[in-house]
Write an enzyme that holds these catalytic residues in place. Structure first.
Site, PDB file in Angstrom:
ATOM      1  N   GLN A 145       0.814  -1.212   0.000  1.00 32.61           N
ATOM      2  CA  GLN A 145       0.000   0.000   0.000  1.00 32.61           C
ATOM      3  C   GLN A 145       0.849   1.264   0.000  1.00 32.61           C
ATOM      4  O   GLN A 145       0.332   2.354  -0.258  1.00 32.61           O
ATOM      5  CB  GLN A 145      -0.968  -0.001   1.188  1.00 32.61           C
ATOM      6  N   CYS A 151      -5.169   0.493   3.587  1.00 30.39           N
ATOM      7  CA  CYS A 151      -5.220  -0.923   3.969  1.00 30.39           C
ATOM      8  C   CYS A 151      -6.570  -1.557   3.663  1.00 30.39           C
ATOM      9  O   CYS A 151      -6.659  -2.693   3.184  1.00 30.39           O
ATOM     10  CB  CYS A 151      -4.937  -1.063   5.462  1.00 30.39           C
ATOM     11  N   HIS A 294      -6.453  -1.485  11.461  1.00 29.27           N
ATOM     12  CA  HIS A 294      -5.821  -1.977  10.244  1.00 29.27           C
ATOM     13  C   HIS A 294      -6.690  -3.050   9.592  1.00 29.27           C
ATOM     14  O   HIS A 294      -7.238  -3.900  10.290  1.00 29.27           O
ATOM     15  CB  HIS A 294      -4.434  -2.546  10.597  1.00 29.27           C
TER      16      HIS A 294
END
Ligand SMILES: *[C@@H]1O[C@H](CO)[C@@H](O)[C@H](O)[C@H]1NC(C)=O
Length: 359
Positions: A145, A151, A294
């Site tokens: 990324q 993410c 995340h």
């Protein structure tokens, strides 16, 4: 140069034990136990390994300060999480907040998108002991990324790539940049909760967008730039995979495993604090926040991971991350199963792809 070579030799010797068990280049796997190398030596190796250079002496000194704080943090993580290895990673010169801002990107949202289902309860009595979608061709290579809080888009494409493979037999890498540029799904009652590219988003909203938009294009037709605020270049005739439906899986670990085995890799959220220093092994911290920050992809599980002598082997989840192959275990993270460690069981979604083509 002499100094550097002896440093190198030194580190090779001191790190060979840890590297052997982790099975990789000892320079990548700079664990921080032992204390034979000075902080300065660690920093020199770090700069070489990751090609780091800093614009000014001030910046260099500041980054060294941050790096030393991260070494202390890695040592603390090692104590809290003895079945994993913690040490120097490519993120070791970033403060925790820089790390969160640039390399994570999960937004919290209170409500589910309107098209989200509850996953039906599946039978769990004949689940295999070990399972890995990578062995069955349902997982694309590890992506990166970059310095962008996207993410969530990688987690979403990973789940749809797997579901599309199950539906069609074709593994097609899908476009995160389409999600970054075009998906601005919002909760109407939560202004500020929209998916917003490098500033974060949520996998369930990405599935909602994909369902409404018609699908995602191939990675190669809409390549990743990791840059925000690009115009949306979605080209509907080039859709490569479409969402049939998506569902939220209950917090039960057997249900998570059953959904994984039946439906393909799952989009999951996690608290990533231990991931900044993670090098390998099964991460099973005694204490870890469950504040989800995340988005990653659950691709499998194992019954017994490596654990240091005198510690019991731990069952674990296998997690595909989006920080490239040099991070963790060739881009992957192992986290122990059994008690919702770091919140890994608390936001799990499964997606089904539309059957297309000749299969
Ligand atoms: C989702 O779609 C799949 C494939 O079309 C179908 O088999 C399944 O029943 C659907 N699930 C839900 C919850 O609608």
């Amino acid at each position: 140069m002499d100094h550097f070579l002896s440093l190198l030799l030194f580190s090779l010797l001191t790190l060979s034990v840890a590297a052997e068990t982790a099975g990789e280049d000892p320079l990548i796997r700079q664990v921080v136990g032992g204390g034979v190398l000075s902080d300065h030596d660690h920093f020199t190796l770090f700069k070489t390994k990751y090609g780091k250079s800093y614009a000014s002496q001030d910046e260099h000194d500041y980054r060294f300060k941050v790096f030393r704080a991260n070494l202390r943090r890695a040592r603390r993580h090692q104590e809290l999480d003895p079945s994993a290895f913690h040490g120097v990673t490519e993120f070791s010169d970033l403060t925790p907040s820089e790390f969160r801002r640039n390399f994570l990107g999960l937004r919290s949202k209170l409500r589910l998108p309107k098209d989200a289902n509850q996953a039906p309860i599946l039978p769990t009595d004949s689940l295999p002991e070990d399972f890995d979608w990578r062995d069955r061709g349902a997982v694309t290579g590890v992506k990166n990324q970059g310095s962008c809080g996207s993410c969530w888009s990688f987690s979403a494409t990973g789940a749809l790539e797997g579901a599309h493979f199950l539906a069609t037999g074709d593994l097609v890498s899908l476009s995160e940049q389409q999600l970054v540029d075009c998906d601005h799904e919002c909760d109407p009652d939560e202004p500020g909760s929209c998916d917003s590219g490098c500033n974060g988003g949520l996998m369930n909203s990405a599935f909602e967008y994909t369902l409404k938009a018609g699908g995602l294009m191939r990675e190669e037709d809409y390549p990743y730039t990791g840059k925000d605020r690009g115009a949306c270049k979605f080209d509907k005739p080039k859709i490569a995979a479409s969402v049939a439906n998506f569902s939220v899986v209950s917090l039960d670990e057997d249900q998570i495993a059953a959904n994984l085995v039946q439906n393909g890799p799952l989009a999951v959220a996690i608290n990533a604090v231990f991931m900044q220093t993670y090098i390998g092994g099964v991460s099973c911290p005694y204490i870890c926040s469950k504040r989800l920050d995340h988005g990653v992809l659950l691709v499998g599980y194992g019954a017994a991971g490596y654990a240091p002598v005198r510690m019991k082997d731990k069952p674990y989840w296998i997690i595909k991350n989006s920080w490239g192959e040099t991070w963790g275990e060739s881009g992957y993270y192992k986290i122990c199963r059994g008690r919702n460690v770091c919140g890994v069981d608390s936001m799990v979604s499964t997606v089904a792809a539309v059957h297309t083509g000749s299969h």
